[in-house]
Scaffold this motif. Sequence first.
Motif, PDB file in Angstrom:
ATOM      1  N   GLN A   1      -0.511   2.119  11.515  1.00 37.60           N
ATOM      2  CA  GLN A   1      -0.203   1.338  11.573  1.00 37.60           C
ATOM      3  C   GLN A   1       0.960   0.520  10.829  1.00 37.60           C
ATOM      4  OE1 GLN A   1      -4.149  -1.746  11.937  1.00 37.60           O
ATOM      5  NE2 GLN A   1      -4.176  -1.978   9.361  1.00 37.60           N
TER       6      GLN A   1
ATOM      7  N   LEU B   1       9.042  -6.793  20.069  1.00 38.31           N
ATOM      8  CA  LEU B   1       9.190  -5.595  19.434  1.00 38.31           C
ATOM      9  C   LEU B   1       8.055  -4.319  20.620  1.00 38.31           C
ATOM     10  CD1 LEU B   1       9.087  -3.970  16.612  1.00 38.31           C
ATOM     11  CD2 LEU B   1       6.637  -4.876  16.376  1.00 38.31           C
ATOM     12  N   TRP B   2       7.752  -5.150  21.314  1.00 36.93           N
ATOM     13  CA  TRP B   2       7.113  -4.982  22.755  1.00 36.93           C
ATOM     14  C   TRP B   2       7.631  -3.933  23.379  1.00 36.93           C
ATOM     15  CZ3 TRP B   2       7.659  -4.814  27.861  1.00 36.93           C
ATOM     16  CH2 TRP B   2       6.819  -3.895  28.524  1.00 36.93           C
TER      17      TRP B   2
ATOM     18  N   ALA C   1       7.979  -0.556  21.445  1.00 35.76           N
ATOM     19  CA  ALA C   1       7.229  -0.144  21.444  1.00 35.76           C
ATOM     20  C   ALA C   1       6.776   1.105  22.868  1.00 35.76           C
ATOM     21  CB  ALA C   1       6.266  -0.488  21.138  1.00 35.76           C
TER      22      ALA C   1
ATOM     23  N   VAL D   1       9.137   1.270  13.484  1.00 34.16           N
ATOM     24  CA  VAL D   1       9.344   1.164  15.067  1.00 34.16           C
ATOM     25  C   VAL D   1       9.523   3.006  14.359  1.00 34.16           C
ATOM     26  CG1 VAL D   1       9.161   2.534  17.087  1.00 34.16           C
ATOM     27  CG2 VAL D   1       8.958   0.434  17.007  1.00 34.16           C
TER      28      VAL D   1
ATOM     29  N   SER E   1       1.497   3.270  21.361  1.00 32.65           N
ATOM     30  CA  SER E   1       2.692   2.827  20.650  1.00 32.65           C
ATOM     31  C   SER E   1       2.671   1.286  21.459  1.00 32.65           C
ATOM     32  CB  SER E   1       3.593   3.472  21.105  1.00 32.65           C
ATOM     33  OG  SER E   1       5.079   2.479  20.879  1.00 32.65           O
TER      34      SER E   1
ATOM     35  N   SER F   1       2.209  -3.381  19.985  1.00 33.73           N
ATOM     36  CA  SER F   1       3.112  -4.382  19.386  1.00 33.73           C
ATOM     37  C   SER F   1       1.748  -5.564  18.875  1.00 33.73           C
ATOM     38  CB  SER F   1       3.767  -4.462  19.014  1.00 33.73           C
ATOM     39  OG  SER F   1       4.159  -5.568  20.092  1.00 33.73           O
TER      40      SER F   1
ATOM     41  N   TYR G   1       3.448  -3.830  14.128  1.00 38.22           N
ATOM     42  CA  TYR G   1       3.011  -2.290  15.002  1.00 38.22           C
ATOM     43  C   TYR G   1       1.974  -1.497  14.962  1.00 38.22           C
ATOM     44  CZ  TYR G   1       5.189   1.780  17.105  1.00 38.22           C
ATOM     45  OH  TYR G   1       5.395   2.510  17.900  1.00 38.22           O
TER      46      TYR G   1
END
Length: 204
Positions: A65, A76-77, A80, A106, A134, A136, A163
Amino acid sequence: MNRICPNFCKVELFFSLLKSNLHTTGPQQAWAKSDLPKTFLTFNKKIYPPQEIGEEPRPAFVCHQKTNIKYSPEKLWYVASLVRGMTVDEAVKQLSFVNKKGAVFVKEAILEAQKLAVTEHNVEFKSNLWIAESFSGKGMVIKGIRRHARGRIGEVRYQYSHYFVRLEEGKPPEDYYKRNPLTPQQQLDKWLESMRKRKITNSY
């Protein structure tokens, strides 16, 4: 007057010694709670029982993480989600061309997890890894003040995010998101097989 001065000096000396020996950081640290996530990394410490002869070998995995990233968890999603189901080499290659701030974080987290898998989790080949998970998470939110017209005040929020990534040894599945689901007959066969494999807990 002469008798009062020595007594006063003694009292002052006593309080100065008391202040020097009094530690105020202990209670503060005891009551302070860490906002960092702890559950995800505990999967690295899990110990599995020995496998039986002829059983399919259990693939090695590593969880990692990256915390308190100055980036929105919603933004960020998207980054990911891009690398899920890819090999590590392919994910690093794709993230190198993504023109987003979150792609840098990432990419760093994936490379750190890859190094961790080789050094601490006995993974033989660092390129034989794929991204199984993966995602967030929401971090701390710092609230600030923004000035508006006519003397009014507005609120501004500085969002942080975490993350999380899990690398697994082996080749990635062909259909990670299961876009081609099983047919009803295949689902029934799979369910029957899982029912036949049941056993009573704590039995031999």
